[in-house]
Write a protein that holds these residues in place. Structure first.
Motif, short mmCIF file in Angstrom:
data_model
loop_
_atom_site.label_atom_id
_atom_site.label_comp_id
_atom_site.label_asym_id
_atom_site.label_seq_id
_atom_site.Cartn_x
_atom_site.Cartn_y
_atom_site.Cartn_z
N ASP A 133 -17.06 -20.24 63.44
CA ASP A 133 -16.36 -21.53 63.64
C ASP A 133 -15.23 -21.86 64.18
OD1 ASP A 133 -19.30 -21.42 65.34
OD2 ASP A 133 -19.82 -22.91 63.93
N ARG B 288 -31.45 -31.81 56.82
CA ARG B 288 -31.25 -32.35 55.61
C ARG B 288 -32.36 -33.41 54.84
NH1 ARG B 288 -29.42 -27.89 53.53
NH2 ARG B 288 -27.50 -26.69 54.31
N LYS C 95 -20.92 -19.44 60.28
CA LYS C 95 -19.61 -21.24 59.75
C LYS C 95 -18.08 -20.10 60.19
CE LYS C 95 -20.59 -24.36 59.35
NZ LYS C 95 -20.91 -25.37 58.73
N THR D 156 -32.11 -31.54 47.65
CA THR D 156 -31.25 -31.40 46.25
C THR D 156 -31.09 -30.71 45.58
OG1 THR D 156 -31.13 -33.48 47.23
CG2 THR D 156 -30.62 -33.90 45.27
N ARG E 29 -20.28 -39.08 52.51
CA ARG E 29 -20.11 -37.22 53.55
C ARG E 29 -18.75 -36.96 52.84
NH1 ARG E 29 -23.48 -33.82 57.30
NH2 ARG E 29 -21.08 -32.29 57.09
N LYS F 253 -29.70 -25.49 62.27
CA LYS F 253 -30.17 -27.04 62.10
C LYS F 253 -29.52 -27.75 62.93
CE LYS F 253 -29.00 -27.08 57.64
NZ LYS F 253 -27.49 -28.58 58.46
N THR F 254 -28.02 -27.83 63.63
CA THR F 254 -27.73 -28.98 64.72
C THR F 254 -27.77 -28.23 65.84
OG1 THR F 254 -26.03 -29.10 63.12
CG2 THR F 254 -25.58 -29.70 65.04
N SER F 255 -28.47 -27.48 65.70
CA SER F 255 -28.57 -26.42 67.59
C SER F 255 -30.17 -26.95 68.23
CB SER F 255 -27.73 -24.90 67.32
OG SER F 255 -26.89 -24.68 67.47
N GLU G 224 -26.11 -22.59 55.08
CA GLU G 224 -25.02 -22.99 55.95
C GLU G 224 -25.63 -22.09 56.87
OE1 GLU G 224 -24.14 -25.43 53.21
OE2 GLU G 224 -25.32 -23.27 52.60
N1 Z5A Z 1 -25.80 -30.99 50.76
C1 Z5A Z 1 -26.40 -30.70 49.13
O1 Z5A Z 1 -26.23 -29.83 48.51
N2 Z5A Z 1 -27.32 -31.81 48.47
C2 Z5A Z 1 -28.36 -32.35 49.36
O2 Z5A Z 1 -28.38 -33.24 48.41
C3 Z5A Z 1 -27.71 -32.73 50.80
C4 Z5A Z 1 -26.84 -32.05 51.25
C5 Z5A Z 1 -28.61 -33.22 51.30
C6 Z5A Z 1 -23.19 -30.26 54.25
O3 Z5A Z 1 -24.80 -29.87 54.81
C7 Z5A Z 1 -23.74 -30.18 53.10
O4 Z5A Z 1 -23.95 -31.14 52.29
C8 Z5A Z 1 -24.29 -28.60 52.78
C9 Z5A Z 1 -25.62 -28.93 51.06
C10 Z5A Z 1 -24.91 -29.90 50.87
N3 Z5A Z 1 -23.48 -28.13 51.93
N4 Z5A Z 1 -22.86 -26.70 52.75
N5 Z5A Z 1 -21.63 -26.81 52.97
P1 Z5A Z 1 -24.91 -29.60 56.43
O5 Z5A Z 1 -25.68 -29.44 56.41
O6 Z5A Z 1 -23.54 -31.39 57.46
O7 Z5A Z 1 -23.77 -28.31 56.93
P2 Z5A Z 1 -24.29 -26.83 56.78
O8 Z5A Z 1 -25.05 -26.53 56.12
O9 Z5A Z 1 -23.03 -25.94 56.89
O10 Z5A Z 1 -24.85 -27.50 58.40
P3 Z5A Z 1 -24.23 -27.26 59.49
O11 Z5A Z 1 -22.21 -26.44 59.53
O12 Z5A Z 1 -24.57 -28.21 60.73
O13 Z5A Z 1 -24.75 -25.81 60.11
P4 Z5A Z 1 -26.20 -25.65 60.70
O14 Z5A Z 1 -26.94 -26.96 60.97
O15 Z5A Z 1 -26.78 -24.90 59.98
O16 Z5A Z 1 -26.00 -25.07 62.05
P5 Z5A Z 1 -25.62 -24.93 63.92
O17 Z5A Z 1 -23.98 -25.90 63.77
O18 Z5A Z 1 -26.42 -25.16 64.67
O19 Z5A Z 1 -24.95 -23.25 63.74
C11 Z5A Z 1 -23.85 -22.97 63.23
C12 Z5A Z 1 -23.19 -21.82 63.84
O20 Z5A Z 1 -24.78 -20.83 64.35
C13 Z5A Z 1 -22.38 -21.90 65.45
O21 Z5A Z 1 -21.48 -21.68 65.71
C14 Z5A Z 1 -23.62 -21.96 66.25
O22 Z5A Z 1 -23.17 -22.21 67.43
C15 Z5A Z 1 -24.65 -20.43 65.73
N6 Z5A Z 1 -25.51 -20.35 65.77
C16 Z5A Z 1 -26.49 -21.25 65.16
N7 Z5A Z 1 -27.93 -20.66 66.08
C17 Z5A Z 1 -27.81 -19.50 65.53
C18 Z5A Z 1 -28.70 -18.46 66.19
N8 Z5A Z 1 -29.76 -18.49 66.32
N9 Z5A Z 1 -27.91 -16.92 66.27
C19 Z5A Z 1 -27.02 -16.93 66.37
N10 Z5A Z 1 -26.17 -17.69 66.13
C20 Z5A Z 1 -26.40 -19.30 66.10
#
Ligand code: Z5A
Length: 213
Positions: free
Chosen positions: A152, A99, A149, A104, A50, A16-18, A12
């Motif tokens: 956010d 992902r 997270k 998984t 989802r 990834k999204t960024s 988490e």
């Molecule tokens: N899951 C599972 O259990 N089994 C499976 O088979 C599959 C999934 C496929 C949804 O995933 C959930 O599903 C996940 C695993 C499970 N568990 N949970 N919860 P998801 O990918 O949709 O959710 P997530 O892992 O929580 O990802 P996310 O919220 O989309 O976060 P992210 O994409 O990794 O990060 P982001 O949105 O780019 O960044 C998050 C924050 O950090 C945001 O404020 C950014 O500005 C900040 N950020 C990003 N990069 C940086 C850096 N480098 N420095 C500082 N700050 C940063």
């Protein structure tokens, strides 16, 4: 140009999204046709799955059983592969997928402790053995990702609310997967700045996918 499946993985808040957003803009600037998608939720059916998987509890407050969760991720993946991944690969697109099968293995296998051979079987059934061409593992400490997270202020979903020990097992899963599949999974230090992480990813894609400089 043939299509490519490029997957982004990690705990988490690893970024990834960024990074996928930045990567998509960069690839398009090179004239590459890009599709951005995710699991769970990359299809119409997947959007419903989802919601069922990630909301804090089901409508009745009934806990989701672990094997039920595993089967729902497999169902989401099967639909995604058929509706989205295969057709776009056939059309020569570069797919950036948030992902895939390693999630998984990491979450349901290492995190929940479900049977690994069952997980591998389901992954094979759901994908028809379609593997990623390249998987970028954004490696950040579990605490760093969860703190991102929390800052956010959108609230943590059902899986994010798991104990820290769960997320550490997931992290260990990614480390072991990367060690086992070094040519498919490339580790990137996700604790660096967004810009620095993106530079590393672009370099990796240039080398692995033979993109122009
Ligand atoms: N899951 C599972 O259990 N089994 C499976 O088979 C599959 C999934 C496929 C949804 O995933 C959930 O599903 C996940 C695993 C499970 N568990 N949970 N919860 P998801 O990918 O949709 O959710 P997530 O892992 O929580 O990802 P996310 O919220 O989309 O976060 P992210 O994409 O990794 O990060 P982001 O949105 O780019 O960044 C998050 C924050 O950090 C945001 O404020 C950014 O500005 C900040 N950020 C990003 N990069 C940086 C850096 N480098 N420095 C500082 N700050 C940063």
């Amino acid at each position: 140009m043939g299509g490519k499946l490029i997957v982004f993985e990690g705990v988490e808040g690893c970024g990834k999204t960024s990074q996928m957003q930045l990567c998509s803009e960069w690839l398009e600037s090179l004239g590459v046709s890009v599709v951005v998608t995710r699991e769970p939720g990359g299809t119409e059916l997947g959007v419903h799955l989802r919601r069922l998987l990630l909301e804090k509890s089901s409508a009745q407050g009934e806990p989701v059983a672990e094997v039920t969760e595993l089967l729902l991720y497999a169902a989401d993946r099967s639909q995604h592969v058929e509706q989205e991944l295969k057709p776009n690969l056939a059309a020569g697109k570069y797919i950036l997928c948030d992902r895939y099968t390693d999630s998984t293995i990491a979450y349901q296998g290492y995190g929940r402790g479900l049977n690994m051979s069952l997980i591998n079987q389901l992954n094979n059934i759901a994908t028809g053995s379609l593997e990623s061409d390249l998987t970028i593992w954004l490696d950040v400490d579990v605490e760093v990702g969860l703190a991102r997270k929390l800052s956010d202020k959108v609230g943590l979903d059902r899986i994010e609310q798991e104990a820290i020990a769960f997320h550490r097992r997931v992290q260990k899963g990614y480390a072991e997967l990367a060690a086992s599949y070094p040519s498919r999974i490339v580790r990137v230090d996700g604790s660096l700045s967004k810009e620095a992480v993106q530079e590393l990813i672009q370099e990796i894609l240039r080398v692995h996918l033979h993109l122009a400089r």
